[in-house]
Scaffold this motif. Structure first.
Motif, PDB file in Angstrom:
ATOM      1  N   GLU A   6       0.826  -1.203   0.000  1.00  0.00           N
ATOM      2  CA  GLU A   6       0.000   0.000   0.000  1.00  0.00           C
ATOM      3  C   GLU A   6       0.861   1.253   0.000  1.00  0.00           C
ATOM      4  O   GLU A   6       1.996   1.242   0.502  1.00  0.00           O
ATOM      5  CB  GLU A   6      -0.912   0.048   1.230  1.00  0.00           C
ATOM      6  CG  GLU A   6      -1.876  -1.104   1.406  1.00  0.00           C
ATOM      7  CD  GLU A   6      -1.308  -2.196   2.291  1.00  0.00           C
ATOM      8  OE1 GLU A   6      -2.088  -2.971   2.866  1.00  0.00           O
ATOM      9  OE2 GLU A   6      -0.075  -2.276   2.421  1.00  0.00           O
ATOM     10  N   SER A   7       0.300   2.318  -0.542  1.00  0.00           N
ATOM     11  CA  SER A   7       0.956   3.627  -0.506  1.00  0.00           C
ATOM     12  C   SER A   7      -0.119   4.687  -0.555  1.00  0.00           C
ATOM     13  O   SER A   7      -1.297   4.405  -0.837  1.00  0.00           O
ATOM     14  CB  SER A   7       1.926   3.777  -1.678  1.00  0.00           C
ATOM     15  OG  SER A   7       1.242   3.658  -2.910  1.00  0.00           O
ATOM     16  N   GLY A   9      -0.794   6.856   2.016  1.00  0.00           N
ATOM     17  CA  GLY A   9      -1.199   7.348   3.313  1.00  0.00           C
ATOM     18  C   GLY A   9      -0.500   8.663   3.642  1.00  0.00           C
ATOM     19  O   GLY A   9       0.663   8.859   3.303  1.00  0.00           O
ATOM     20  N   LEU A  20      -5.443   6.162  -1.966  1.00  0.00           N
ATOM     21  CA  LEU A  20      -4.546   5.075  -1.595  1.00  0.00           C
ATOM     22  C   LEU A  20      -4.384   4.133  -2.779  1.00  0.00           C
ATOM     23  O   LEU A  20      -5.312   3.941  -3.571  1.00  0.00           O
ATOM     24  CB  LEU A  20      -5.101   4.303  -0.399  1.00  0.00           C
ATOM     25  CG  LEU A  20      -5.470   5.102   0.839  1.00  0.00           C
ATOM     26  CD1 LEU A  20      -5.934   4.160   1.953  1.00  0.00           C
ATOM     27  CD2 LEU A  20      -4.322   5.974   1.298  1.00  0.00           C
ATOM     28  N   CYS A  22      -2.616   0.151  -3.912  1.00  0.00           N
ATOM     29  CA  CYS A  22      -2.114  -1.139  -3.440  1.00  0.00           C
ATOM     30  C   CYS A  22      -1.574  -1.879  -4.653  1.00  0.00           C
ATOM     31  O   CYS A  22      -2.341  -2.290  -5.529  1.00  0.00           O
ATOM     32  CB  CYS A  22      -3.229  -1.921  -2.764  1.00  0.00           C
ATOM     33  SG  CYS A  22      -2.803  -3.631  -2.349  1.00  0.00           S
ATOM     34  N   VAL A  93      -4.975   2.937  10.087  1.00  0.00           N
ATOM     35  CA  VAL A  93      -4.112   2.223   9.136  1.00  0.00           C
ATOM     36  C   VAL A  93      -5.035   1.496   8.162  1.00  0.00           C
ATOM     37  O   VAL A  93      -5.973   0.810   8.594  1.00  0.00           O
ATOM     38  CB  VAL A  93      -3.195   1.223   9.860  1.00  0.00           C
ATOM     39  CG1 VAL A  93      -2.412   0.385   8.840  1.00  0.00           C
ATOM     40  CG2 VAL A  93      -2.252   1.950  10.795  1.00  0.00           C
ATOM     41  N   TYR A  95      -5.422  -1.272   5.257  1.00  0.00           N
ATOM     42  CA  TYR A  95      -4.829  -2.469   4.665  1.00  0.00           C
ATOM     43  C   TYR A  95      -5.582  -2.858   3.397  1.00  0.00           C
ATOM     44  O   TYR A  95      -6.821  -2.830   3.378  1.00  0.00           O
ATOM     45  CB  TYR A  95      -4.925  -3.660   5.623  1.00  0.00           C
ATOM     46  CG  TYR A  95      -4.158  -3.540   6.912  1.00  0.00           C
ATOM     47  CD1 TYR A  95      -4.789  -3.180   8.099  1.00  0.00           C
ATOM     48  CD2 TYR A  95      -2.794  -3.825   6.960  1.00  0.00           C
ATOM     49  CE1 TYR A  95      -4.095  -3.097   9.291  1.00  0.00           C
ATOM     50  CE2 TYR A  95      -2.090  -3.743   8.146  1.00  0.00           C
ATOM     51  CZ  TYR A  95      -2.749  -3.375   9.307  1.00  0.00           C
ATOM     52  OH  TYR A  95      -2.048  -3.295  10.485  1.00  0.00           O
ATOM     53  N   THR A 116      -1.057   1.303   5.329  1.00  0.00           N
ATOM     54  CA  THR A 116      -0.619   2.681   5.153  1.00  0.00           C
ATOM     55  C   THR A 116      -1.465   3.560   6.067  1.00  0.00           C
ATOM     56  O   THR A 116      -2.685   3.386   6.159  1.00  0.00           O
ATOM     57  CB  THR A 116      -0.715   3.118   3.681  1.00  0.00           C
ATOM     58  OG1 THR A 116      -0.096   4.396   3.513  1.00  0.00           O
ATOM     59  CG2 THR A 116      -2.149   3.195   3.176  1.00  0.00           C
TER      60      THR A 116
END
Lengths: 122, 108
Positions: A6-7, A9, A20, A22, A93, A95, A116
């Motif tokens: 993931e990115s 955040g 976001l 993934c 967070v 996921y 993230t």
């Protein structure tokens, strides 16, 4: 081996937007439905959204319906979560997770990314 | 929506002891679509059990799941040091999927 990364955040403002991503590898991405699950640090898990393997169907938790949109690009093996109208209570967070059974949805989750962190604060 | 209630909130045990964790559903879980995950600090959840009693790939046989309808149990027959973690139950197969609030197994 399945990898989900993931990115996206970040710290966002109330009323703002974040997206976001993934990135998936190690399996045939377009055979599996995918989900987003979030967790306030120190608390339990909360289901957010799922999207079918082909992107034709999507479902959302009532808490995010109308504000979040899940999508996927099977040519890039990537899952997305577009978040609008952010609220303080969206802080968590996030996921991404792969469903265990191909060509179906609403199954158990056999692989998870590392998560993230989204922080919504003014 | 099916509400899952896990008990106890925290279970304090010693290595080698048996752990019994409960997950109770507010209504019957169809087809025993109930899973258990283990989560360690700073890590993502890991699938342990699905279909109430089937172990996921690579999960040691000291982990077992049982139950049906509204009452489900995760049993760890002999706790190893690496088993001290938080355990979550998960109802799937219906919308929305739901999770319990988690049970922490810590070292006594």
């Amino acid at each position: 081996e399945v990898h989900l990364v993931e990115s996206g955040g970040a710290v966002g403002q109330p009323g703002g937007s974040l997206r976001l991503s993934c990135a998936a590898s190690g399996f045939i991405f377009d055979d599996y439905s995918m989900q987003w699950v979030r967790q306030v640090p120190g608390k339990g898990l909360e289901w957010v959204s799922l999207i079918s393997w082909d992107g034709s169907s999507a479902y959302y938790a009532d808490s995010v319906k109308g504000r979040f949109t899940v999508s996927r690009d099977n040519s890039k093996n990537t899952l997305y979560l577009q978040m609008h109208s952010l609220r303080i209570e969206d802080t968590a967070v996030y996921y991404c997770a792969k469903e265990a059974v191909g060509w179906q949805w609403l199954f158990h989750l056999d692989s998870w990314g590392q998560g993230t962190l989204v922080t919504v604060s003014s | 929506e099916i509400v899952l209630t896990q008990s106890p909130g925290t279970l304090s045990l010693s290595p080698g002891e048996r752990a019994t964790l409960s997950c109770r559903a507010s209504q019957s879980v169809s087809s025993n679509y109930l899973a258990w995950y283990q989560q360690k600090p700073g890590q993502a959840p890991r699938l342990l059990i699905y279909g109430a009693s089937s172990r996921a790939t690579g999960i040691p046989d000291r982990f077992s799941g049982s139950g049906s309808g509204t009452d489900f149990t995760l049993t760890i027959s002999r706790l190893e040091p690496e088993d001290f973690a938080v355990y979550h139950c998960h109802h799937y197969g219906g919308s929305p999927p739901t999770f319990g609030q988690g049970t922490k197994v810590d070292i006594k």
